[in-house]
Design a protein around this motif. Sequence first.
Motif, short mmCIF file in Angstrom:
data_model
loop_
_atom_site.label_atom_id
_atom_site.label_comp_id
_atom_site.label_asym_id
_atom_site.label_seq_id
_atom_site.Cartn_x
_atom_site.Cartn_y
_atom_site.Cartn_z
N GLN A 1 0.87 -1.23 -0.13
CA GLN A 1 -0.06 -0.02 0.18
C GLN A 1 0.84 1.29 -0.12
O GLN A 1 0.69 2.26 -0.86
CB GLN A 1 -1.03 0.06 1.43
CG GLN A 1 -2.05 0.97 1.05
CD GLN A 1 -2.96 0.99 0.00
OE1 GLN A 1 -3.10 -0.29 -0.44
NE2 GLN A 1 -3.60 2.19 -0.65
N ARG A 2 1.80 1.29 0.87
CA ARG A 2 2.76 2.63 0.93
C ARG A 2 3.63 2.45 -0.40
O ARG A 2 3.52 3.53 -0.92
CB ARG A 2 3.79 2.14 2.03
CG ARG A 2 3.18 2.32 3.41
CD ARG A 2 4.43 2.02 4.42
NE ARG A 2 3.77 2.09 5.84
CZ ARG A 2 3.71 3.35 6.40
NH1 ARG A 2 4.10 4.26 5.96
NH2 ARG A 2 3.21 3.37 7.66
N GLY B 1 6.29 8.18 3.27
CA GLY B 1 5.43 7.31 3.23
C GLY B 1 6.00 5.71 2.98
O GLY B 1 5.40 5.06 3.82
N LEU B 2 7.26 5.48 2.78
CA LEU B 2 7.78 4.05 2.56
C LEU B 2 9.32 4.48 2.96
O LEU B 2 10.18 4.84 2.21
CB LEU B 2 7.72 3.58 1.17
CG LEU B 2 8.31 2.26 1.25
CD1 LEU B 2 7.85 1.35 1.95
CD2 LEU B 2 8.50 1.70 -0.34
N HIS C 1 9.98 0.88 7.86
CA HIS C 1 8.39 0.43 7.50
C HIS C 1 9.12 -1.10 6.85
O HIS C 1 8.14 -1.94 7.21
CB HIS C 1 7.88 0.88 6.52
CG HIS C 1 7.49 2.41 6.89
ND1 HIS C 1 7.74 3.47 6.12
CD2 HIS C 1 6.71 2.84 7.80
CE1 HIS C 1 7.17 4.43 6.86
NE2 HIS C 1 6.57 4.23 7.79
N GLY C 2 10.03 -1.35 6.62
CA GLY C 2 10.56 -2.67 6.08
C GLY C 2 11.94 -2.74 6.02
O GLY C 2 12.59 -1.60 5.91
N ILE D 1 8.68 -1.41 -5.34
CA ILE D 1 7.80 -0.37 -5.54
C ILE D 1 7.13 -0.63 -7.07
O ILE D 1 6.17 -0.28 -7.01
CB ILE D 1 8.67 1.10 -5.80
CG1 ILE D 1 8.94 1.63 -4.30
CG2 ILE D 1 7.94 2.20 -6.40
CD1 ILE D 1 10.38 2.49 -4.64
N MET D 2 7.95 -1.13 -8.07
CA MET D 2 7.53 -1.12 -9.20
C MET D 2 6.54 -2.24 -9.18
O MET D 2 5.28 -2.28 -9.78
CB MET D 2 8.49 -1.65 -10.39
CG MET D 2 9.62 -0.45 -10.61
SD MET D 2 10.90 -1.06 -11.64
CE MET D 2 10.16 -1.44 -13.01
N HIS D 3 6.59 -3.46 -8.33
CA HIS D 3 5.63 -4.48 -8.24
C HIS D 3 4.33 -4.01 -7.61
O HIS D 3 3.33 -4.17 -8.13
CB HIS D 3 6.18 -5.76 -7.25
CG HIS D 3 5.32 -6.78 -7.06
ND1 HIS D 3 5.15 -7.82 -7.92
CD2 HIS D 3 4.51 -6.86 -6.22
CE1 HIS D 3 4.15 -8.57 -7.39
NE2 HIS D 3 3.83 -8.02 -6.28
N ALA D 4 4.22 -3.27 -6.67
CA ALA D 4 2.95 -2.53 -6.16
C ALA D 4 2.57 -1.55 -6.98
O ALA D 4 1.25 -1.60 -6.93
CB ALA D 4 3.61 -1.62 -4.77
N GLN D 5 3.19 -0.96 -7.83
CA GLN D 5 2.56 -0.01 -9.01
C GLN D 5 2.17 -0.79 -10.24
O GLN D 5 1.75 -0.44 -11.23
CB GLN D 5 3.40 1.07 -9.27
CG GLN D 5 3.70 1.84 -7.94
CD GLN D 5 4.30 3.24 -8.35
OE1 GLN D 5 5.28 3.36 -9.25
NE2 GLN D 5 4.82 3.92 -7.07
N GLY D 6 2.37 -2.25 -10.15
CA GLY D 6 2.06 -2.94 -11.44
C GLY D 6 3.10 -2.76 -12.78
O GLY D 6 2.54 -2.68 -13.86
N THR D 7 4.27 -2.13 -12.65
CA THR D 7 5.00 -1.93 -13.74
C THR D 7 6.16 -2.83 -13.75
O THR D 7 6.82 -2.98 -14.84
CB THR D 7 5.75 -0.45 -13.58
OG1 THR D 7 6.49 -0.29 -12.31
CG2 THR D 7 4.57 0.49 -13.66
#
Length: 179
Positions: A12-13, A128-129, A145-146, A164-170
Amino acid sequence: MTTDVTNPDLMQRAKAIKLAIFDVDGVLTDGKLYFLVDGSEFKTFNTLDGHGIKMLINSGVRTAIISGRKTPVVERRAQNLGIQHLYQGREDKLVVLDELLGELGLDYAQVAYLGDDLPDLPVIRRVGLGMAVASADAFVRQHAHGVTRARGGEGAAREFCELIMHAQGTLDAAQAAYL
């Protein structure tokens, strides 16, 4: 990718990130300082990390480096990778963060930061992250956070970028381009 992409809070972050910021010593390098007899300095960087940063930039995420130390080799590395914003010799990283956010019109929730030591902690806690590398100071890891599974200079930045790319679908499209 080795960072836990099943962690819903991290995902989410990471979805909201528009700017990724990296520390240098201990994050993009192994943290060792190498000095030659003439006083000049050199650093070693990981090519996997470099390609991860390039993929992240190509996915539309802006990038920056904030480092307390100043050396020409970091400027050269930032140029080679296409990192858009470089701040060296800046001890108070939170002040730099605020300057950068004002310039870019972003807020804290849209920023990811990867660090390893106490000077990074105020930024890690504000964005945020905020993540730490596996080889980071224990207190820093505790408040991030991680934490990446890879150590600084050994693929941690690549992990961070791919998260980040995984979370954003790229990520899938970026990797598929090489098939």
